[in-house]
Design an enzyme around this catalytic site. Structure first.
Site, PDB file in Angstrom:
ATOM      1  CG  ASP A 102      -1.996   1.035   1.216  1.00 44.42           C
ATOM      2  OD1 ASP A 102      -2.982   0.949   0.465  1.00 44.42           O
ATOM      3  OD2 ASP A 102      -1.820   1.999   1.992  1.00 44.42           O
ATOM      4  CE1 TYR A 209      -4.773   7.218   0.549  1.00 44.26           C
ATOM      5  CE2 TYR A 209      -4.393   7.364   2.913  1.00 44.26           C
ATOM      6  CZ  TYR A 209      -4.548   6.602   1.766  1.00 44.26           C
ATOM      7  OH  TYR A 209      -4.472   5.229   1.828  1.00 44.26           O
ATOM      8  CG  HIS A 265      -5.526  -3.264  -0.070  1.00 41.04           C
ATOM      9  ND1 HIS A 265      -4.867  -2.750  -1.172  1.00 41.04           N
ATOM     10  CD2 HIS A 265      -5.061  -2.553   1.003  1.00 41.04           C
ATOM     11  CE1 HIS A 265      -4.051  -1.782  -0.785  1.00 41.04           C
ATOM     12  NE2 HIS A 265      -4.145  -1.648   0.525  1.00 41.04           N
TER      13      HIS A 265
END
Length: 287
Positions: A102, A209, A265
């Site tokens: 990730d 982010y 994921h």
């Protein structure tokens, strides 16, 4: 050896201190976690690879027991890359096997390009090559899957919502996506909740982010990476489509991609034995 007995330490790097867990001796294997995780997401890999490596699983800046700079500008890729360089050199190594999942995978890709001489092998899990990711975000299907990036741009609200109901959204992030419903125990979920309950951790993690749109908008020419690279991909990733891996060989000279069906994921936590086996085969073949 159980996780409770692994060695914890902190290291000075790039003007901050990063916490890490380490076990074993030998060549350095450096592990970088993603969101919303911390070093604990490598709990199944640490004992396996500590048999013949010095395994170091860090808490990235902003996470868990690492320093959490308050400035938004502290959470940009150039800083993450320098953090990792400082860890490798601070531990006294000239290179490492770099493993990332990730966000840790995104940092691993960028680090390998910035300092290829410091990476002997690269292993990335469920994070596409930066060029493929940037291109993918221009497609409607990936834009829909990446809705959370836009949500995280809002000040304060994401932090508020994630904290509600005893960090219920943290639990849903793992259990809402896992295919193997036994992958995360209640104790595992508590570990993740506790890590994010530490002061500054939520904002630090979300700030990754908040700077992502600027990073992705920068025009960058990605050359051919010559480091032997393994990509491991859980095919049932709800956030990142498998198609983002297609064409990666255009950017990586020595690439192996291994797909894991019926896996989310959280690939190294949901299918740890298979992931460990794939990593072993990749490393043994290239010795």
């Amino acid at each position: 050896m159980t996780a409770e007995l692994w060695h914890h330490d902190r290291i000075d790097t790039n003007g901050i201190k990063l916490h890490y867990v380490t076990e074993g001796e030998g060549a350095l294997m450096l592990m970088l976690h993603g969101f919303p995780e911390f070093w604990y997401s490598w709990r199944h890999q640490i004992p396996e690879f500590a048999k013949d490596h010095k395994v170091v699983a860090v808490d990235l800046r902003g996470y868990n027991d690492s320093d959490k700079p308050q400035s938004l500008s502290a959470y940009v890729m150039s800083e993450f890359v320098e953090d990792i360089r400082g860890v490798i050199e601070g531990l006294g190594y000239e290179s490492c096997i770099l493993v990332g999942h990730d966000w840790g995978g995104a940092i691993a890709w960028s680090f390998a390009y910035a300092y290829p001489e410091l990476v002997s092998r690269l292993i990335v899990m469920n994070l596409p090559h930066p060029a493929k990711f940037a291109a993918g975000l221009k497609t409607p299907q990936q834009m829909l899957k990446s809705w959370y990036i836009a949500f995280f741009q809002i000040p304060f609200l994401p932090e508020f919502l994630i904290q509600l109901n005893d960090y219920r959204l943290i639990e849903e992030a793992f259990r809402g996506m896992e295919i193997d419903q036994s992958a995360f125990t209640d104790a595992d979920i508590e570990q993740y909740k506790n890590a994010f309950a530490k002061r500054g951790a939520l904002t630090g993690a979300i700030n990754y982010y908040r700077n992502l749109p600027t990073y992705l908008s920068q025009k960058k020419v990605w050359g051919i990476l010559k480091i032997p690279t393994l990509m491991i991909w859980g095919e049932e990733d709800r956030f990142l489509g498998k198609e983002l891996t297609y064409g990666t060989e255009e950017y990586v000279q020595d690439l192996r991609i291994r797909y894991i069906p019926n896996c989310s994921h959280w690939v190294q936590q949901e299918q740890p034995q298979l992931v460990n086996q794939m990593m072993r085969e990749f490393l043994d073949k290239r010795r």
